[in-house]
Design an enzyme around this catalytic site. Structure first.
Site, mmCIF file in Angstrom:
data_model
loop_
_atom_site.group_PDB
_atom_site.id
_atom_site.type_symbol
_atom_site.label_atom_id
_atom_site.label_comp_id
_atom_site.label_asym_id
_atom_site.label_seq_id
_atom_site.Cartn_x
_atom_site.Cartn_y
_atom_site.Cartn_z
ATOM 1 N N LYS A 13 0.836 -1.215 0.000
ATOM 2 C CA LYS A 13 0.000 0.000 0.000
ATOM 3 C C LYS A 13 0.871 1.265 0.000
ATOM 4 C CE LYS A 13 -1.824 -0.960 4.029
ATOM 5 N NZ LYS A 13 -1.037 -2.151 4.381
ATOM 6 N N ARG A 88 -9.126 1.712 9.429
ATOM 7 C CA ARG A 88 -8.726 0.351 9.780
ATOM 8 C C ARG A 88 -9.745 -0.351 10.664
ATOM 9 N NH1 ARG A 88 -2.734 0.865 9.138
ATOM 10 N NH2 ARG A 88 -1.880 -1.181 9.566
ATOM 11 N N ARG A 127 12.297 -6.279 4.542
ATOM 12 C CA ARG A 127 12.250 -4.807 4.492
ATOM 13 C C ARG A 127 13.362 -4.161 5.313
ATOM 14 N NH1 ARG A 127 6.815 -1.653 5.273
ATOM 15 N NH2 ARG A 127 6.536 -3.001 7.073
ATOM 16 N N ARG A 160 12.234 -2.476 10.203
ATOM 17 C CA ARG A 160 11.248 -1.698 10.955
ATOM 18 C C ARG A 160 10.956 -2.439 12.257
ATOM 19 N NH1 ARG A 160 5.862 0.322 7.860
ATOM 20 N NH2 ARG A 160 4.713 -0.871 9.399
ATOM 21 N N ARG A 171 0.078 -8.509 13.706
ATOM 22 C CA ARG A 171 -0.461 -7.509 12.769
ATOM 23 C C ARG A 171 -1.384 -8.167 11.751
ATOM 24 N NH1 ARG A 171 4.838 -5.131 10.507
ATOM 25 N NH2 ARG A 171 3.514 -3.897 9.121
#
Ligand code: AP5
Length: 234
Positions: A13, A88, A127, A160, A171
């Site tokens: 996203k 959300r 990432r 992260r 998550r």
């Protein structure tokens, strides 16, 4: 033009919202980026938010709604915006509808990013973010030229905080339990379209532009055009 990108963590996203923002010339509003900034600045709000974020839980709705109200009232939002990571929860979506109603505006399109858990896990475990300029890298899909050094500014690249395995599991669970129900909400409004997000970034970007072009009033686009088939790299 007002767009919402919905999808699980790691579905792309943020990457796509940044690209769309440049091409459509409207701001990218990421509640995750805004929250990470207040956490970095160690404000009181940041300290409160950090406790939720490091566990992969959602920050309370009232906090998020205040952030959004302030952000969309800025002049750069006049021609529209792209929400990434907001809304959300059902409460956030209902509050957003209220904001639109008060401003006499309307949501144009919600795009749901569809992708397998396997691909998400790989993207998130690979990432790396530059600790200095915030540039995004990925060990598997977009590796830096040298070790853990940013190609752009020479800053150190770090994972992260919430990409640790146990936090990612939570998550994903939170997404399925609290955000997925929004799909139903927007289906009832006939506002949502799905896109297969398990493909190369530049191909996905072209498909998104075509979808937006087809679904949203073409006059909403800055120019009715065939978008250049340039690289999706930022
Ligand atoms: P947020 O920052 O919104 O995180 P997220 O939704 O979990 O999404 P990510 O940023 O992890 O993934 P993405 O889908 O944007 O993918 P990306 O493009 O980065 O939220 C973080 C936290 O803040 C939440 O857990 C919560 O605590 C809080 N929060 C935020 N908003 C909230 C709200 N509204 N309410 C309550 N709490 C809120 O890509 C991921 C990786 O994959 C990158 O390395 C990228 O390079 C790579 N990649 C991207 N596209 C591709 C591709 N096509 N092929 C291969 N690799 C790709």
């Amino acid at each position: 033009m007002k767009l919402i990108l919905i999808g699980p963590p790691g579905s792309g996203k943020g990457t796509q919202a940044r690209l769309l923002s440049k091409k459509l010339k409207i701001p990218h509003i990421s509640t995750g980026d805004i929250l990470r900034e207040v956490v970095k600045n160690k404000t009181q709000l940041g300290q409160e938010a950090q406790a939720y974020m490091e566990k992969g839980e959602l920050v309370p709705d009232n906090v998020i709604i205040e952030i959004i109200k302030e952000r969309v009232s800025r002049p750069d939002c006049e021609k529209g915006y792209i929400f990434d990571g907001f809304p959300r929860t059902l409460t956030q979506a209902q509050m957003l509808d209220k904001i639109f109603k008060e401003k006499n505006k309307e949501l144009d399109l919600v795009i749901q990013f569809k992708i397998s858990d396997e691909s998400l896990t790989k993207r998130l475990s690979g990432r790396l973010i530059c600790s200095k300029c915030g540039a995004d890298y990925n060990l598997y899909f977009k590796p830096p030229r040298v070790g853990d050094i940013c190609d752009r500014c020479g800053g150190k690249l770090l994972p992260r905080q919430d990409d640790k395995k146990n936090v990612v599991i939570n998550r994903l669970k939170v997404f399925k339990n609290q955000t997925k129900p929004l799909v139903n909400y927007y289906q009832k409004q006939a506002k949502i379209k799905d896109i297969d997000a398990d493909k190369k970034s530049e191909n996905l970007n072209q498909e998104l532009l075509q979808l937006i072009d087809a679904e949203v009033n073409p006059n909403g686009l800055p120019e009715k055009q065939s978008f250049p088939a340039e690289s999706a790299e930022e």
